[in-house]
Scaffold this active site. Sequence first.
Site, PDB file in Angstrom:
ATOM      1  N   SER A  16       0.833  -1.206   0.000  1.00 31.33           N
ATOM      2  CA  SER A  16       0.000   0.000   0.000  1.00 31.33           C
ATOM      3  C   SER A  16       0.861   1.247   0.000  1.00 31.33           C
ATOM      4  CB  SER A  16      -0.884   0.013   1.253  1.00 31.33           C
ATOM      5  OG  SER A  16      -1.849  -0.986   1.160  1.00 31.33           O
ATOM      6  N   CYS A  17       0.212   2.346  -0.312  1.00 29.54           N
ATOM      7  CA  CYS A  17       0.834   3.670  -0.237  1.00 29.54           C
ATOM      8  C   CYS A  17       1.442   3.847   1.148  1.00 29.54           C
ATOM      9  CB  CYS A  17      -0.228   4.743  -0.469  1.00 29.54           C
ATOM     10  SG  CYS A  17       0.271   6.404   0.005  1.00 29.54           S
ATOM     11  N   PRO A  18       2.636   4.395   1.290  1.00 27.40           N
ATOM     12  CA  PRO A  18       3.497   4.949   0.239  1.00 27.40           C
ATOM     13  C   PRO A  18       4.609   4.003  -0.200  1.00 27.40           C
ATOM     14  CG  PRO A  18       4.322   5.667   2.341  1.00 27.40           C
ATOM     15  CD  PRO A  18       3.195   4.690   2.624  1.00 27.40           C
TER      16      PRO A  18
END
Lengths: 78, 192
Positions: A16-18
């Site tokens: 997932s981000c980041p």
Amino acid sequence: MAALEIAKTVDAKGLSCPMPIVKTAQAIKEIPSGALIEVLSTDKGSTRDFAAWARSTGNEIVEQSDEGGVYRFVLRKK
Amino acid sequence: MTQTIEHPVDIAGRGVDQVVAEPAAAPASAAEQPATHDVLIICYSGELEKTWAAMILASTSAAMGVKTRVFVTFWGLQTFVKDSRRITGKNWMQRMMSFMQRPGVSHRKLSKMNFFGMGPWMMGSLAKKYNVASPKELLEVAQVMGVEFIPCQMTMDMFGLTKDDLIEGMGEPVGAATVIGLMAEGSAPLFI
């Protein structure tokens, strides 16, 4: 199209981000200027995020595709 | 690994990469490319969700090639105490404070829905399920990527914290004047 010479691949699938951006930023340090890095990501924000990242860092997006939910980017190091 | 920063406030080297790389190349793309400023995150809250946001933004900012500093103050400083420290402080009140809220990045509580630790546990489980990096992982990666974490001297004094209580790789403690000075020089501030 002639196959591009990929110096390094970052497999950020599932992250997932980041982390896709962070891992790419770390990996690109290991390749020389002008070399290509390939990134695979499943994060749906990737398309916009990598565009922003390339704009900010000056690295160039050479190729970009969505292969069934896997976003693939080929970037040329500045 | 993390480099120790002798002068966390020395901004002489700031933006060198951008300055060197930016001009001449292609005027067209130069116009598109926004000017890169420094980012200064003021990490004030010690709550889990805000700590998380601060660490995501700090690591991303560094990944974007932006010079990034995080000034850690008040409850935010508790996050940067070693996880292994249970009780910190010199006098009973300082020690009592650390007893009431355990310091360390792995012991943050939610501002809402804490429910005696059930909320943070659920957040942690969801994060694992969706492969979201934990605040601790993000903090470590931010340090590797050169983010400067600068402790607030006043908060250290107030809570009776020593450099040895804090995690490795922290910068030299400074005060509010340094923070305002960085902002005045153009650092984009974020108060979290």
